[in-house]
Motif scaffolding. Structure first.
Motif, short mmCIF file in Angstrom:
data_model
loop_
_atom_site.label_atom_id
_atom_site.label_comp_id
_atom_site.label_asym_id
_atom_site.label_seq_id
_atom_site.Cartn_x
_atom_site.Cartn_y
_atom_site.Cartn_z
N VAL A 139 -11.90 16.83 26.25
CA VAL A 139 -12.84 17.88 26.68
C VAL A 139 -12.53 18.36 28.09
O VAL A 139 -13.33 19.05 28.72
N LYS A 140 -11.34 17.96 28.60
CA LYS A 140 -10.81 18.44 29.88
C LYS A 140 -11.68 18.05 31.07
O LYS A 140 -11.76 18.76 32.07
N LYS A 141 -12.34 16.90 30.98
CA LYS A 141 -13.06 16.35 32.12
C LYS A 141 -12.15 15.32 32.78
O LYS A 141 -12.27 14.11 32.57
N HIS A 142 -11.23 15.83 33.57
CA HIS A 142 -10.13 15.01 34.06
C HIS A 142 -10.58 13.94 35.06
O HIS A 142 -10.03 12.83 35.07
N ASP A 143 -11.57 14.24 35.88
CA ASP A 143 -12.05 13.23 36.83
C ASP A 143 -12.65 12.04 36.09
O ASP A 143 -12.42 10.88 36.47
N MET A 165 -1.86 7.30 29.41
CA MET A 165 -2.98 8.25 29.45
C MET A 165 -3.11 8.90 30.82
O MET A 165 -3.43 10.08 30.94
N LYS A 166 -2.83 8.12 31.86
CA LYS A 166 -2.85 8.70 33.21
C LYS A 166 -1.78 9.79 33.31
O LYS A 166 -2.02 10.87 33.87
N GLY A 167 -0.62 9.52 32.74
CA GLY A 167 0.45 10.52 32.75
C GLY A 167 0.06 11.77 31.99
O GLY A 167 0.34 12.90 32.43
N MET A 168 -0.60 11.60 30.84
CA MET A 168 -1.03 12.78 30.08
C MET A 168 -2.07 13.58 30.86
O MET A 168 -2.07 14.82 30.83
N ASN A 169 -2.95 12.88 31.56
CA ASN A 169 -3.96 13.57 32.35
C ASN A 169 -3.32 14.35 33.49
O ASN A 169 -3.68 15.50 33.76
N LYS A 174 -1.17 19.77 35.53
CA LYS A 174 0.06 20.37 36.06
C LYS A 174 0.66 19.62 37.25
O LYS A 174 1.36 20.21 38.07
N ASP A 175 0.38 18.34 37.35
CA ASP A 175 1.02 17.53 38.40
C ASP A 175 2.17 16.78 37.74
O ASP A 175 2.06 15.60 37.37
N THR A 176 3.30 17.49 37.62
CA THR A 176 4.43 16.95 36.85
C THR A 176 5.02 15.69 37.49
O THR A 176 5.37 14.74 36.77
N GLY A 201 10.92 12.78 28.18
CA GLY A 201 11.92 13.76 27.78
C GLY A 201 11.39 15.18 27.90
O GLY A 201 12.06 16.07 28.45
N ILE A 202 10.19 15.41 27.41
CA ILE A 202 9.59 16.74 27.43
C ILE A 202 9.39 17.23 28.86
O ILE A 202 9.69 18.39 29.19
N LEU A 203 8.86 16.36 29.71
CA LEU A 203 8.58 16.75 31.09
C LEU A 203 9.87 17.09 31.84
O LEU A 203 9.93 18.06 32.61
N ASN A 204 10.92 16.30 31.63
CA ASN A 204 12.19 16.57 32.31
C ASN A 204 12.92 17.75 31.69
O ASN A 204 13.59 18.51 32.38
N ALA A 205 12.79 17.92 30.37
CA ALA A 205 13.43 19.06 29.71
C ALA A 205 12.85 20.37 30.22
O ALA A 205 13.56 21.37 30.36
#
Length: 322
Positions: A139-143, A165-169, A174-176, A201-205
Motif C-alpha cells: 500500500v506504499k506506506k514505506h515508513d 524486503m528492505k531492498g525492495m522498499n 528510487k534509492d537504487t 541483476g535487474i537493478l544493475n541492468a
C-alpha cells in the motif's frame, strides 16, 4: 516476487463433520464414504484421521488448515481456522495462518488485524513483523514498512528476507544504491536467494552495468532451467546492443520454451533492427503471434518487415490488425 485456481472441496465436506454416536450406517453409505476417501490425497486422509481421533484439538485443525492453504482450498482452510480459534486463541502461529488466508483472498485489513493479534501474543515474532512490512509495502506506506523490517532485524540481524524486503522498499522509493546494498546483504546471508540475485541483476541492468549478468548467472545456479533468467540475460544484451550474446541467450530460452512469445518477439526485433535479416524477423514475429494472436507489437513488427521487403499487401493486413 507471481497469485490462482481454487480446487473444489465438495468431495470431502462430509468428512470434516463429526459422526453422531448411536446412528447405524448402511452398507450403501459405507461404500459411498469409502469411495470418497479413495480419491483424497494421502496427506489429507491422515489429517482427517487426526481430526476424527481428537476433534477438540486446535493443533490438528491448524495443521489441516495449513494443508488447505497450501492446496489453495481457501474455504476449507477458513472453516478449519474457525474451529481453531473457537478452541484456542492463545497461540501466535494460528494468527499467522489466519492472516495468510485473509491475504491470499484479498482481505488485507483482516490480514493486518490477525498479524497485530499475533504480535500481542508474541512480540518477538519476526514472521509477523515481516508480513506486516509486506502489507505496508503493497500500500506504499514505506515508513511503516521500514519500521517493521527494522523491528525484525533487531531480533534477527541475519534475516535474509528482511534485507530483501528492505531492498525492495528502497527500490520502490528510487534509492537504487541502498536497494543494491540491501540485496547484496540478503545474498550474503543466503547464497541460494534466487529473488535477491534476480533483483540485483535487474537493478544493475537498468544502469547497463555488466555485473548484472553475473548476478543473473548466480540466480541460474539456483534455478538452472529458469526461462525468466535467460530472458533477463537476453534483454540485458539486447539493451546494450550486443546482438550475438542476446541471440545466444534467447536461443537457450527458446529451447526450454519454444512458444515463449516475448523471446520470439525480441528475436524478431533483433533480426529486424540489429541484423537487417527480415526473413528471420518474420519467422520470429509469426512465432510470437502463434502463441498470442492478440500481440499487437508483433503485428506491427511483422508489418514493418513486410513493408521493408516491399510486400505492401501483407504489411497493410498486419497494420490493420494493429
Amino acid at each position: 516476487m507471481n497469485f490462482k485456481t481454487l480446487f473444489s472441496i465438495s468431495l470431502f465436506v462430509g468428512l470434516i463433520l463429526f459422526s453422531s454416536c448411536g446412528n447405524e450406517t448402511t452398507s450403501t453409505e459405507t461404500k459411498t464414504a469409502d469411495s470418497v476417501k479413495s480419491v483424497l490425497p494421502e496427506a489429507l486422509l491422515k489429517l482427517n484421521a487426526e481430526v476424527e481421533k481428537d476433534p477438540t484439538n486446535a493443533d490438528v485443525f491448524h495443521k489441516r488448515a495449513q494443508y488447505h492453504l497450501q492446496q489453495r482450498n481457501f474455504d476449507a482452510g477458513f472453516e478449519d481456522m474457525r474451529r481453531v480459534i473457537a478452541n484456542d486463541r492463545t497461540k501466535a502461529p494460528y494468527f499467522i495462518t489466519l492472516s495468510d488466508l485473509y491475504f491470499v483472498t484479498n482481505q488485507t485489513g483482516n490480514s493486518k488485524a490477525a498479524l497485530e493479534k499475533c504480535l500481542t501474543l508474541d512480540d518477538k515474532n519476526v514472521d509477523a513483523m515481516l508480513k506486516l512490512a509486506e502489507l505496508y509495502f503493497y500500500v506504499k506506506k514505506h515508513d511503516d514498512c521500514f519500521k517493521y523490517i527494522n523491528m525484525a532485524l533487531k531480533i534477527d540481524k541475519y534475516n535474509s528476507k528482511a534485507y530483501f524486503m528492505k531492498g525492495m522498499n528502497y527500490k520502490e522509493i528510487k534509492d537504487t544504491a541502498k536497494a543494491i546494498s540491501s540485496m547484496q546483504t540478503a545474498v550474503e546471508q543466503d547464497q541460494s536467494f534466487y529473488n535477491a540475485y534476480m533483483q540485483l541483476g535487474i537493478l544493475n541492468a537498468a544502469q547497463k552495468n555488466p555485473i548484472a549478468v553475473e548476478y543473473y548467472k548466480n540466480a541460474l545456479r539456483v534455478q538452472p532451467k529458469s526461462t525468466e533468467i535467460w530472458y533477463a540475460i537476453g534483454k540485458y544484451y539486447q539493451d546494450v546492443e550486443n546482438w550475438e550474446k542476446a541471440v545466444e541467450a534467447y536461443n537457450v530460452l527458446l529451447k526450454i520454451d519454444p512458444k515463449n512469445k516475448n523471446a520470439n518477439y525480441n528475436m524478431g526485433g533483433i533480426h529486424l533492427v540489429g541484423k537487417k535479416d527480415y526473413k528471420a524477423a518474420l519467422k520470429y514475429f509469426t512465432a510470437a503471434l502463434s502463441s498470442d494472436p492478440a500481440y499487437v507489437d508483433a503485428y506491427y513488427g511483422r508489418g514493418v518487415c513486410y513493408q521493408t521487403m516491399g510486400d505492401k499487401k501483407n504489411a497493410v493486413i498486419d497494420f490493420n490488425a494493429c
